[in-house]
Design a protein around this motif. Structure first.
Motif: not given
Length: 408
Positions: A323, A349-350, A352-353, A355
């Motif tokens: 995160p 993943r980044a 998604e965090h 946005r």
């Protein structure tokens, strides 16, 4: 702290001795812990830099000894009252002896690394000389970092066709932690400082961009910080360099890394852009963390998919699986918002965090006007004109987005 400079056959040698209250552990101005390994280093200026003003020698030494000095610093020759006062107000140390007039100069030099940010500065000042600080081995410290190709960066600099001064130094081997590295980030300017009188320098330009100047609170950006102690003109280092007659100049301090990348790729030196510290003359390694991060910026700027063989499971990509906050997070937001197919890359993943969207990051395409205002004269007008003509200035709402930005 007692500091001594000696010179022999084009080589300056710095030796410093700690006072009883000094320490071998300390912190860089950005808070990074540093540990001292040895107390001497060499700086090769060649035929130039034979007799710098004492303030230049003192400032050069201070970029090395600042983390270890607690109460006082004694130089081997008198310095100006202005420099002594800047050390007193900035660090709370007594500095002396005092008894030299202040110095000044007229020209601007570029502290040139060959990366996109310093290349952007070079594009703005085509007549400014380059000073390239090159890491070389230390006679008493084993070099276990031979994968760092300092000679490649120097060879690329030679191909620039610009007035160039390469200054080899073993200064980065002073530390046992981190190793190798600069005691203070400002130590990269030691070569320019020792040559400043020969080159009539009245300023040193560095490629620190908006993230480093305005959003960087330590090595990991997390919020807007107008009083950044490392690069603000009114901060301790800014006042110290000004007192030595070589104020720090951040021509791209108001623009983001995507903008400096565009500037670099649009310059006459675009073929020499090199941010990778591991690649050979054929190109960057494409395997390190820095290459992965810069590829994200390149892909965003060029509007294309990411080109990398690295996966989310690779060591260089591990940080992006966690995160936020992230190092240089504003730039990661920009890239994640623009790169097609980001969900299939190591940055999925980044993304998604974070946005982030194109609209939420649009402010990074223009220049933050206060950065122009703090540019020292006589270069303020030139920087302002360039930014207005080629980049464009942020609106008042966009400025507020910068000042409200936070990584957490």
């Amino acid at each position: 702290m007692r500091v001594t400079w000696t010179r022999d056959e084009g080589v300056w040698r710095l030796v410093f001795l700690l006072d009883p209250e000094d320490g071998t552990t300390g912190a860089c101005t950005d808070g990074t812990p540093v540990e001292l390994r040895t107390n001497s280093c060499h700086v090769h200026t060649g035929a130039g830099g034979g007799s710098p003003h004492p303030d230049l020698l003192a400032l050069s030494a201070w970029t090395v000894v600042a983390p270890w000095t607690r109460r006082r610093v004694t130089f081997d020759r008198p310095i100006s009252p202005g420099l002594a006062e800047a050390l007193r107000t900035g660090w709370g140390v007594d500095a002396g002896p005092v008894g030299e007039d202040a110095r000044s100069g007229a020209r601007l030099a570029v502290s040139y690394s060959g990366g996109a940010d310093s290349m952007a500065v070079a594009a703005m000042f085509p007549d400014a000389p380059f000073v390239h600080f090159q890491r070389v081995s230390h006679p008493r410290v084993p070099n276990r970092w031979t994968h760092y190709r300092a000679e490649v960066l120097a060879d690329l600099a030679r191909r620039s066709g610009r007035e160039l001064h390469i200054v080899p130094s073993d200064l980065e081997f002073l530390l046992s932690r981190p190793r190798p590295g600069y005691p203070e980030h400002h130590a990269v300017t030691v070569g320019a400082l020792l040559l400043a009188d020969d080159l009539d320098l009245g300023g040193v330009a560095l490629g620190y961009e908006m993230g480093s100047r305005w959003l960087d609170n330590g090595r990991q950006a997390d919020r807007f910080a107008s009083d950044n102690p490392m690069w603000a003109t009114h901060g301790p280092w800014g006042r110290l360099y000004a007192a030595a007659g070589v104020p720090l100049v951040l021509p791209v301090g108001g623009v983001s890394e995507p903008v400096t990348m565009r500037m670099a790729l649009g310059s006459d030196l675009a073929h020499l852009v090199r941010w990778c510290l591991r690649g050979d003359m054929s190109g960057p390694c494409q395997k390190c963390g820095k290459c992965l991060r810069k590829e994200l910026i390149l892909a965003a700027v060029e509007g294309r998919a990411l080109k990398t063989t690295l996966t989310a499971a690779s060591v260089p990509a591990r940080v992006w699986q966690q995160p936020p906050p992230y190092p240089g997070q504003e730039t990661i937001e920009y890239g994640c918002a623009r790169v097609p197919g980001i969900e299939t890359t190591p940055f999925a993943r980044a993304a998604e965090h974070l946005r982030a969207t194109v609209e939420s990051t649009r402010w990074m395409d223009r220049c933050y006007p206060p950065a122009i205002d703090e540019t020292p004269e006589p270069w303020r007008g030139e920087v302002g004109a360039y930014m207005r003509e080629h980049i464009g200035l942020m609106t008042a709402d966009e400025q507020r987005q910068v000042e409200a930005w936070t990584a957490v």
